[in-house]
Design a protein around this motif. Sequence first.
Motif, PDB file in Angstrom:
ATOM      1  N   VAL B 204       1.087  -1.156  -0.085  1.00 32.25           N
ATOM      2  CA  VAL B 204      -0.040   0.292  -0.169  1.00 32.25           C
ATOM      3  C   VAL B 204       0.686   1.574   0.159  1.00 32.25           C
ATOM      4  N   GLY B 205       0.029   2.767  -0.417  1.00 28.61           N
ATOM      5  CA  GLY B 205       1.041   3.870  -0.459  1.00 28.61           C
ATOM      6  C   GLY B 205       0.875   4.436   0.463  1.00 28.61           C
ATOM      7  N   GLY B 206       1.679   5.639   0.500  1.00 34.57           N
ATOM      8  CA  GLY B 206       1.424   6.310   1.264  1.00 34.57           C
ATOM      9  C   GLY B 206       2.548   7.632   1.490  1.00 34.57           C
ATOM     10  N   LYS B 295       4.116   5.938  -4.223  1.00 33.99           N
ATOM     11  CA  LYS B 295       2.719   4.507  -4.570  1.00 33.99           C
ATOM     12  C   LYS B 295       3.324   3.154  -3.950  1.00 33.99           C
ATOM     13  N   PRO B 296       2.444   2.646  -4.241  1.00 39.27           N
ATOM     14  CA  PRO B 296       2.264   1.250  -3.150  1.00 39.27           C
ATOM     15  C   PRO B 296       3.344   0.488  -4.460  1.00 39.27           C
TER      16      PRO B 296
END
Lengths: 354, 354, 354, 354
Positions: B204-206, B295-296
């Motif tokens: 998962v992104g952040g 991005k993830p």
Amino acid sequence: MSSNSFGKIFTLTTFGESHGSAIGGVIDGCPAGIAIEIESIQNDLNRRKPGQSKIVTQRKEGDKVEFLSGIFDGVTTGTPIGFLIKNTNQKSKDYSHIKENYRPSHADFVYDKKYGFRDYRGGGRSSARETACRVVAGSIAKLLIKPISIQAFVSSVGNISLNNPHLISDYSFIEKNPVRCPDKEVALKMENLIKEIRKKGDTVGGVVTCVIKNMPVGLGEPVFDKLHAHIAKAVLSINAVKGFEYGSGFGGCSLLGSQHNDIFNSDGTTKTNFSGGIQGGISNGMDIYFNVGFKPVATIMKNQNSINTKGDVVKIVGKGRHDPCVVPRAVPIVESMAALVLADFQLRNNNSKI
Amino acid sequence: MSSNSFGKIFTLTTFGESHGSAIGGVIDGCPAGIAIEIESIQNDLNRRKPGQSKIVTQRKEGDKVEFLSGIFDGVTTGTPIGFLIKNTNQKSKDYSHIKENYRPSHADFVYDKKYGFRDYRGGGRSSARETACRVVAGSIAKLLIKPISIQAFVSSVGNISLNNPHLISDYSFIEKNPVRCPDKEVALKMENLIKEIRKKGDTVGGVVTCVIKNMPVGLGEPVFDKLHAHIAKAVLSINAVKGFEYGSGFGGCSLLGSQHNDIFNSDGTTKTNFSGGIQGGISNGMDIYFNVGFKPVATIMKNQNSINTKGDVVKIVGKGRHDPCVVPRAVPIVESMAALVLADFQLRNNNSKI
Amino acid sequence: MSSNSFGKIFTLTTFGESHGSAIGGVIDGCPAGIAIEIESIQNDLNRRKPGQSKIVTQRKEGDKVEFLSGIFDGVTTGTPIGFLIKNTNQKSKDYSHIKENYRPSHADFVYDKKYGFRDYRGGGRSSARETACRVVAGSIAKLLIKPISIQAFVSSVGNISLNNPHLISDYSFIEKNPVRCPDKEVALKMENLIKEIRKKGDTVGGVVTCVIKNMPVGLGEPVFDKLHAHIAKAVLSINAVKGFEYGSGFGGCSLLGSQHNDIFNSDGTTKTNFSGGIQGGISNGMDIYFNVGFKPVATIMKNQNSINTKGDVVKIVGKGRHDPCVVPRAVPIVESMAALVLADFQLRNNNSKI
Amino acid sequence: MSSNSFGKIFTLTTFGESHGSAIGGVIDGCPAGIAIEIESIQNDLNRRKPGQSKIVTQRKEGDKVEFLSGIFDGVTTGTPIGFLIKNTNQKSKDYSHIKENYRPSHADFVYDKKYGFRDYRGGGRSSARETACRVVAGSIAKLLIKPISIQAFVSSVGNISLNNPHLISDYSFIEKNPVRCPDKEVALKMENLIKEIRKKGDTVGGVVTCVIKNMPVGLGEPVFDKLHAHIAKAVLSINAVKGFEYGSGFGGCSLLGSQHNDIFNSDGTTKTNFSGGIQGGISNGMDIYFNVGFKPVATIMKNQNSINTKGDVVKIVGKGRHDPCVVPRAVPIVESMAALVLADFQLRNNNSKI
């Protein structure tokens, strides 16, 4: 120190203040043999120039480019291309009333502190007028990188936005409306919003989306000179820009890897394009697309409190001609900066392998 | 062409592949006389290194930095600082099964096309392993720019986000949780989300937010080398970054000028800070803050369809050790890139006036 | 500021002090696909290294190069080539006696004044030891520029000189004598002179001539980056060099234009070559030849008066191992610097026209 | 690729052909706050310009510099200084007869090969006319580096030479004679020689010596950016230069170390100055002095055989106005290039230590 040059092989150096006799620049590193189309350059300049429509500033500048070197019989010679744009609108008016005042969210304060004093006439070097030189060079860069095509347009003004702007395929309406939005209906809403805000003497921000088609594979240089990193630097050097995102952008940060990965077709293209045409900093041949966010113009027609050089509170009176929203005129500037980056990286890529 | 150097006066040049014998770099242009705190450098490296917690990759790398030159009796000498980080984890395993395959949303395909072939062992130069060298240099840059302080932290993972992250004043919890989020409650939610996603073999992104305090006025060079433009380039050159915004960012694009302008106090500070500490590309002394979207991670533990060098469809099998979410380890990398930019611009600013 | 990088596209960045643990460098911008011949690189290093014959310094350094990145399966990958040469001879001896003293015509005094202090062990960064890194990179550059061939040799030691050294066609004796002079008889005289001077604890200067054959037309970039201007900068950055001349050189300054002009043959070659293979800063395909003058080494085995950091008169005692004449070992360094320039300009020239 | 910029911090970018509408340039990185003395700039331009005496070319160019930006109220502002010099003498004559011909020892042949074609009007970019822009920038650089003083003069014409030119202390006669030689008697001999050669339609070479006084300690950056290496590059980029030597120069190469070493006085000055004011690439505070060798001008008034673009033998007819000896006009150009180097290195040195 020197900071008015852009690019490593294909370089642009600019000079000039908003109220000097001329602005101009030198394009160095342009290969010999490119047929120059003056008309297309002037056309891009006209897309940027003030006074072109009712929703931009009503200042009048001819913005006529004059080439001084580097072109012979209509073709680039490989030597530096010097050019000038004369300032025809620098009224001999009295600026002494703002000489001592710092306008809010302008560069007045920082220029004074950094350099010890400043050219206070209309923003001097910090004026967006210098971007006209970028458009000249970007227009030549567009000729070099053919058949790559670059198209920018307005995707957002205030809270009015296009959905999935990078998927829009019909660009025919962009130059037919003063906002430069490709969608007729949305364009009208944007135009009305800008007019309304203008009446109030206020300004509003917006977003420019840019889509680059016919990309070759291989442009971009790891690790510090990733293609998107240089596009980001390029567009963030334009006045009023606050943000940059490419491909899935900030929206992609909440996705899962299994959603976001772009699966290959057998020809090397990808089924989706969350990557935005760039992987590992290198173009993969898919369309590049990115968004550029512009803040509302700091010059408003309302009175504001501010300070002068002594720290006294002063009143900044809103008057004169200004842009209620900068994004329509920013469209060719964004395209130009993208073109400058691509031209430079196309030449850089010529030396990737023997 | 050469693209592995960063900075104009204070420069970092890096080298090394994820599966070579070592990575390393050269810091050139560092002034003489800076006392080097090896401990603080190693501490930053430890914040970046794999295996530091349960929510990052379980690969083990010592990431011990070894200085070879430029430091004498604990102080920089003004000569180039060469350093190495040995790769201790480059297992002599067989990579031949991925030699011909292109992993989705990785740089495999573009490296092959650009250079004619590639070092297929674990990503080679395109691996984020090279960012360890940035942390070494960034840590030294932090010493140079004192008392400027740079603090990054995680402000978003998937759809879990902090509100107004740049206004958070208490940073004490950041290094006390594996996510590096300053808010206890939100941090726990993020940690649980990452664990959950990891179990599914997904990523998962952040978003990482960075706040810079104690800024002097005057850093940044018009027109192409605006301070925020270089910070943008710096962080967008980090693997997996998709977006950058500073100050009011994309959110500011829907505001009005009358809302967005930062009104001065009599000491030159401003009542609000939509400008994000930078006006006209030059620091104004207020806090700088910006967001960096990741991005993830493309390496997932799920099987994916892809192609090989011939264009045949192949199955990419998910296995091994990976990061389910890259942002916790990205925090020191973002700080380091910001520090490199500020160090360079601090030195550049020394020549603004006589 | 940063000054340890050379070249614009094909770049070398070096680091390391004579008495640190290692010296090394990073070659960036080398195209992918060049087969690396370690043997030829090591051979050039051996031509430069101390202890190779009785007329050079008797210090012993292995000078074994170790590559850390950028080469995969014996071929360059397009990523930066990091390399190390360990210092095996940095005796842990006590340097405190020279710590406070400035040796005449060395860099001790200026380093102290410039940086506030210095690494006083054996010259530190100012030692010619760093030129070993140039030889590594130059050797790789030679592979890139094939079939261009570069041959340097000693044309003068003290008052013993070759006549018209650039016209010598037989290079077979150069590596067969310790002086690296192509003429048997003159070589012996030079060798005897060096031995004699050495016995007296003194040193002597000399000249290295370099001839470059198989040149293509077109290398060199007007106006500031003329080919010979960059070769001059390259060789004058080697320790002890005092002068550079190419083609007719200083001797040509007393000729008439009617004597000096090189008349064309119908194939574009010229009947004479006073131009030294370069016209208007661009190679014309004829042989390039130039002379590089080296002063006598400053380290002599005689006692000399000098001063310490306080300005007191001190005695510098001549002892240890030194080079009585630097030119024999300088031959591969001159070749390497020429190769670095040509490699860079060959890549630069790839973008001259579309 | 881009090669029309000089300097790293204090930079000059030039453009323009001998027969275009104008030549010009951009000075970037000049600190704010320098009072500009237009008169001293124009005076240096007048020293370079054609038609100033009977022993130089009788072409007439006004060479009037026009500043377009970067100066406000007579003081530099820290923004780029754009300037123009209009070409007033580019007669609309027919150049078609030389369009296809390559003049011996000119750049015609190499430009054609490198770029695919050329601007054949009077040498185009390869004309020494572009050096006027160097003089403008050098003149501003001289203001920045005060109290450093730079004085060049003619020390040799053909076989007539000054002895120990760098020891001459009286410069008062230099600007009082058309040759710019400081010695009355030698100057007259040189003048007569030039007149004699001119009558024969021939040209002759010469040497310019340059002496720099009031040097601070510490300018110059090891290892590749040694001060003398950059001065060499600077002057060898001037048209017609064949050689450079500083300090003891080529003559020093036949000396012994015990003769050549410069012994310190207790104040850090040296008793002799074979080093030429530079040790280890860094200025030591003593006078810098160097010689620059110029070949005879290639344009002669005699008929010469040559070839055209097809390789046919053609006759180049000598006619028009030309310089019988270039060194008198080269004096201010050499000074300007030295000033540009020193300005750049003075700014670079500001960041040597904290």
